[in-house]
Design a protein around this motif. Structure first.
Motif, PDB file in Angstrom:
ATOM      1  N   THR A  35     -31.287  10.364   3.105  1.00 26.30           N
ATOM      2  CA  THR A  35     -30.192  10.991   2.368  1.00 26.30           C
ATOM      3  C   THR A  35     -29.231   9.944   1.823  1.00 26.30           C
ATOM      4  O   THR A  35     -28.807  10.023   0.664  1.00 26.30           O
ATOM      5  CB  THR A  35     -29.437  11.979   3.280  1.00 26.30           C
ATOM      6  N   PHE A  36     -28.871   8.972   2.671  1.00 28.25           N
ATOM      7  CA  PHE A  36     -27.966   7.920   2.195  1.00 28.25           C
ATOM      8  C   PHE A  36     -28.621   7.106   1.085  1.00 28.25           C
ATOM      9  O   PHE A  36     -27.965   6.755   0.096  1.00 28.25           O
ATOM     10  CB  PHE A  36     -27.570   6.999   3.353  1.00 28.25           C
ATOM     11  N   GLY A 228     -17.740  24.761  11.097  1.00 20.93           N
ATOM     12  CA  GLY A 228     -16.920  25.302  10.019  1.00 20.93           C
ATOM     13  C   GLY A 228     -17.053  24.542   8.717  1.00 20.93           C
ATOM     14  O   GLY A 228     -17.061  25.134   7.634  1.00 20.93           O
ATOM     15  N   MET A 229     -17.167  23.223   8.793  1.00 21.92           N
ATOM     16  CA  MET A 229     -17.301  22.426   7.584  1.00 21.92           C
ATOM     17  C   MET A 229     -18.681  22.574   6.928  1.00 21.92           C
ATOM     18  O   MET A 229     -18.864  22.202   5.774  1.00 21.92           O
ATOM     19  CB  MET A 229     -17.059  20.942   7.902  1.00 21.92           C
ATOM     20  N   PHE A 277     -20.326  14.511   5.639  1.00 24.64           N
ATOM     21  CA  PHE A 277     -20.448  13.818   6.925  1.00 24.64           C
ATOM     22  C   PHE A 277     -19.193  13.006   7.225  1.00 24.64           C
ATOM     23  O   PHE A 277     -18.689  13.020   8.357  1.00 24.64           O
ATOM     24  CB  PHE A 277     -21.679  12.903   6.898  1.00 24.64           C
ATOM     25  N   ALA A 278     -18.667  12.327   6.213  1.00 26.92           N
ATOM     26  CA  ALA A 278     -17.452  11.522   6.403  1.00 26.92           C
ATOM     27  C   ALA A 278     -16.253  12.409   6.755  1.00 26.92           C
ATOM     28  O   ALA A 278     -15.451  12.068   7.629  1.00 26.92           O
ATOM     29  CB  ALA A 278     -17.164  10.712   5.135  1.00 26.92           C
ATOM     30  N   SER A 284     -13.073  15.186  13.218  1.00 27.96           N
ATOM     31  CA  SER A 284     -13.412  15.199  14.641  1.00 27.96           C
ATOM     32  C   SER A 284     -12.687  14.082  15.377  1.00 27.96           C
ATOM     33  O   SER A 284     -12.136  14.295  16.472  1.00 27.96           O
ATOM     34  CB  SER A 284     -14.928  15.048  14.819  1.00 27.96           C
ATOM     35  N   PHE A 285     -12.649  12.902  14.769  1.00 28.84           N
ATOM     36  CA  PHE A 285     -11.967  11.768  15.389  1.00 28.84           C
ATOM     37  C   PHE A 285     -10.464  12.029  15.488  1.00 28.84           C
ATOM     38  O   PHE A 285      -9.841  11.748  16.521  1.00 28.84           O
ATOM     39  CB  PHE A 285     -12.223  10.492  14.579  1.00 28.84           C
ATOM     40  N   ALA A 286      -9.883  12.606  14.437  1.00 32.12           N
ATOM     41  CA  ALA A 286      -8.442  12.894  14.438  1.00 32.12           C
ATOM     42  C   ALA A 286      -8.087  13.930  15.503  1.00 32.12           C
ATOM     43  O   ALA A 286      -7.088  13.785  16.212  1.00 32.12           O
ATOM     44  CB  ALA A 286      -8.009  13.379  13.058  1.00 32.12           C
TER      45      ALA A 286
END
Length: 299
Positions: A35-36, A228-229, A277-278, A284-286
């Motif tokens: 994909t990338f 959700g995303m 993905f970003a 998630s990190f926040a």
């Protein structure tokens, strides 16, 4: 000699985990790498791939429809997740604090919507509200409601909020069970000690229960962000994949699907998936950092 035989058998463990790694490489790692790689190319599925460097990402950063899809997805998720978590927390507190008759039946009923496929639920609500002869309009006309029949799906606000409601309805029972499982692992002696010290139920819940189920809350939040995303099934079936009216329920996954499988622009669709993905990683990190920071303050 016996020790040597045991060491000879130690390699069998790798044999048992080998199927997992094979499946992960072919169905997890390879698609991600491909994909990338595809996001750096222009490809319609037929002509040879053309390497275009970061052109897809430059287009993504200036794509107003992509930003609209991000906003739609965030709005639908937030309006769904906040009441979902609050209702699940309230029900979990009631079921673990009081002896409710038929608690098992209630839990099964609340969890039942989660067992239904999202596509079938979206189709169900589409049939309930779409058109002048829909079930909802027939009921309103039978009740002689002024203005009926209504074109429900011509209203962007109604359609967006209905999508959020469906997500809440499908997932609050699952969230409730997770919160209940977290509460039941707390040592009962802590609650007894709090009562002896004169703490009421509200203080006990705020000062003991909530801090100790923080890992469960973190898990619920992050998995909800990930799901959700990637919202696709419900808005796609409710709007026939268009995200109308006014693209109010066009989510990131729907926009990705339309670019890839309708417009046959697989390179740009891959760039959207990398962007998605970003976004999930950042959110998630926040949320994880915010939860840890809140926990440190309480300590």
């Amino acid at each position: 000699m016996r020790k040597k035989n045991i060491n000879d058998r130690s390699g069998y463990g790798y044999l048992f985990i080998l199927p997992f790694f094979i499946a992960f490489i072919f169905f997890g790692l390879y698609p991600a790498v491909f994909t990338f790689s595809l996001s750096l190319q222009k490809w319609d599925g037929l002509a040879p791939e053309k390497f275009i460097k970061l052109a897809n990402f430059e287009r993504l950063l200036s794509d107003k429809v992509f930003y609209l899809s991000v906003w739609n997805t965030l709005r639908i998720w937030l309006i769904s997740f906040i009441p979902q978590f609050l209702v699940a927390l309230l029900l979990a507190a009631v079921f673990t604090t009081y002896k409710v008759k038929g608690m098992g039946i209630f839990r099964a009923i609340f969890y039942l919507p989660n067992l239904l496929t999202a596509a079938s639920v979206g189709l169900l609500f589409h049939l309930l509200f779409n058109g002048n002869k829909s079930v909802a309009n027939n009921i309103l006309e039978a009740l002689h409601v002024s203005g009926a029949p209504f074109e429900f799906f011509n209203d962007p606000v109604f359609t967006s909020n209905l999508t959020s409601y469906i997500q809440w309805w499908m997932w609050f029972g699952y969230t409730m069970i997770l919160v209940m499982s977290g509460i039941t692992t707390i040592d009962k002696n802590l609650f007894d000690a709090a009562r002896i010290d004169g703490a009421d139920r509200g203080q006990t819940f705020r000062k003991i229960t909530l801090p100790l189920i923080r890992p469960t809350i973190v898990y619920i939040t992050i998995t909800s962000i990930i799901g959700g995303m990637q919202l696709f099934d419900v808005p796609a079936t409710m709007s026939d994949g268009t995200g109308e009216p006014d693209k109010a329920i066009l989510t990131i996954s729907m926009y990705l699907y339309n670019q890839g499988f309708k417009n046959h622009n697989y390179g740009y669709a891959a760039a959207i998936s990398v962007g998605l993905f970003a976004i999930i990683c950042v959110m998630s990190f926040a949320s994880l950092k915010a939860m840890k920071k809140g926990g440190n303050k309480d300590d």
